[in-house]
Design a protein around this motif. Structure first.
Motif, short mmCIF file in Angstrom:
data_model
loop_
_atom_site.label_atom_id
_atom_site.label_comp_id
_atom_site.label_asym_id
_atom_site.label_seq_id
_atom_site.Cartn_x
_atom_site.Cartn_y
_atom_site.Cartn_z
N GLU A 1 -56.64 -6.48 61.20
CA GLU A 1 -57.64 -7.69 61.58
C GLU A 1 -56.85 -7.45 62.64
N ARG A 2 -55.42 -7.62 62.66
CA ARG A 2 -54.72 -7.86 63.43
C ARG A 2 -55.54 -7.22 65.32
N THR A 3 -55.02 -6.19 64.69
CA THR A 3 -55.68 -5.51 66.14
C THR A 3 -56.95 -5.40 66.19
N TYR A 4 -58.46 -5.68 65.28
CA TYR A 4 -59.11 -5.19 65.98
C TYR A 4 -60.22 -6.83 65.80
N GLY A 5 -59.95 -7.92 64.93
CA GLY A 5 -60.14 -8.99 65.15
C GLY A 5 -61.91 -9.05 64.41
N PHE A 6 -61.97 -8.83 63.26
CA PHE A 6 -63.18 -9.38 62.77
C PHE A 6 -63.58 -10.27 62.59
N SER A 7 -62.59 -11.39 62.11
CA SER A 7 -62.68 -12.68 62.00
C SER A 7 -62.95 -13.35 63.20
N GLY A 8 -63.22 -12.70 64.13
CA GLY A 8 -63.79 -12.91 65.80
C GLY A 8 -64.53 -12.51 66.04
N VAL A 9 -65.41 -12.43 65.71
CA VAL A 9 -66.99 -11.59 65.28
C VAL A 9 -67.83 -12.42 64.40
N GLY A 10 -67.23 -13.43 63.31
CA GLY A 10 -68.09 -14.14 62.60
C GLY A 10 -67.71 -13.81 61.40
N ALA A 11 -66.73 -11.99 60.40
CA ALA A 11 -66.74 -11.68 59.90
C ALA A 11 -65.59 -12.66 58.72
#
Length: 378
Positions: free
Chosen positions: A55-65
């Motif tokens: 999550e820190r590297t790819y930021g899934f929450s940053g795209v709404g997940a």
């Protein structure tokens, strides 16, 4: 209109999906982020179960997940967390063998459809190879659909007993290319100076320093390049268990090779290269091959796995393990600017035919729709 749409027909609610990642390679993790972004934009609820570092590297929450931290482990606590996250899902999509095994274990007794994407295959020998075959069989038979990122992975899933195995449309988000890199002939003084490649050809490869990458063969080939003037420099970006062994060879044999470790600026390093090298014993949809063609960098690659299917005639292909063939191919390219320009143009055309992110999401949604048509109407 897709059943997964936020305005789905027949009064069905938005689809609830869980994406499961294990350790997550760059290819699979980038794919999940891209997929999550596209699904969320289409009204699909997406939960990503992945280790915190992913999550820190790819930021899934940053795209709404919604990110749910789940370690890459089959211990009871991790499986319980995964089962809880999947409890009210309409569908679970696992990426990679270990993530798929954990998802299958977590879903035990539930009738939730399981989609599995095989992005690559495990490299194992002896007793471990037998264990990998057993795990692959367990996963293939548990999945409602297996998506393979190359034809040989689809065939492998079928041999392992998959009820339904299909070729996956998997896109690679095109890396940002700074304007100063638009001209493939233009050099990058700061990068070249840092690497010690000013005024000499730069040969670039990226990947974990492990056995299947074929770096021992690459070092063998580099001996032939020592007679060239100017002397090419081979740069290997990545870390792994063979670093000490490779570094020792480089020093003892005085090879024109540098190990630069993990880098955050791989796209810039690649854009500065004269030639990209892919020397692995097996690849599916190599991220390096895709990035090289997108960046208009001529590629020399081993003719293994899904590489030919991916690059077509837009790269120089050589047999795996043949250091002489690799060395000759690189020398010919360095001596032939016309051939390098041709490969750049062919690479651009080849990359234009790869699936887009929208096409990838559309294919995945069509699979989801097939498996969830019986969802209740509200």
């Amino acid at each position: 209109m897709s059943l997964a749409s936020s305005h789905s027909p027949h009064g069905r609610p938005p689809l609830r999906t869980v994406q499961v990642l294990g350790g997550g390679s760059a290819g699979s993790s980038g794919h999940v982020r891209s997929l999550a972004s596209g699904l969320v934009a289409r009204g699909v609820s997406v939960t990503v179960c992945a280790p915190t570092e992913a999550e820190r590297t790819y930021g899934f929450s940053g795209v709404g997940a919604l990110h749910v931290p789940v370690p890459r482990s089959t211990d009871p606590a991790s499986l319980a967390a995964l089962r809880l996250a999947c409890g009210d899902a309409d569908l679970v999509h696992a990426h990679g063998l270990h993530a798929a095994l954990r998802a299958a274990l977590a879903l035990g007794g539930l009738r939730t459809p399981l989609v599995v994407t095989w992005h690559t295959r495990a490299h194992a020998e002896g007793a471990r190879a037998h264990l990998v075959r057993l795990l692959e069989r367990r996963v293939a038979r548990a999945a409602s659909v297996v998506l393979g990122t190359s034809s040989d992975l689809v065939d492998r899933a079928r041999r392992r007993g998959a009820r339904d195995a299909r070729l996956a449309a998997v896109s690679l988000p095109v890396p940002r290319t700074p304007a100063e890199h638009d001209d493939p002939e233009r050099r990058h003084p700061k990068i070249l100076a840092e690497l010690g490649a000013t005024g000499r050809p730069l040969l670039m490869t990226v990947g974990t320093l492990d056995r299947h990458r074929g770096y021992d063969v690459l070092l063998d080939a580099s001996r032939a390049w020592r007679r060239l003037d100017p002397l090419p420099l081979v740069v290997i970006a990545g870390e792994g268990p063979l670093r000490t062994v490779l570094q020792r060879r480089i020093e003892v044999e005085e090879l024109p090779v540098r190990l630069v470790g993990r880098r955050e600026d791989v796209a810039d390093l690649l854009a500065a290269a004269d030639i990209a090298l892919l020397t692995s014993s097996w690849e599916s949809r190599s991220v390096l091959a895709q990035e090289a063609l997108h960046a208009r960098v001529p590629l020399v690659a081993t003719d293994v796995g899904g590489t030919r299917e991916l690059v077509g005639d837009a790269a120089e292909l050589v047999p795996y393990g043949d250091a002489q063939a690799l060395a000759r191919s690189v020398v010919r390219l360095l001596d032939d600017p016309k051939r390098r320009r041709l490969l750049r143009d062919k690479g651009t055309r080849q990359a234009a035919g790869w699936p887009t992110e929208d096409e990838t999401v559309a294919q995945v949604l069509s699979v989801y729709d097939e498996l969830t048509q019986a969802r209740p109407i509200v």
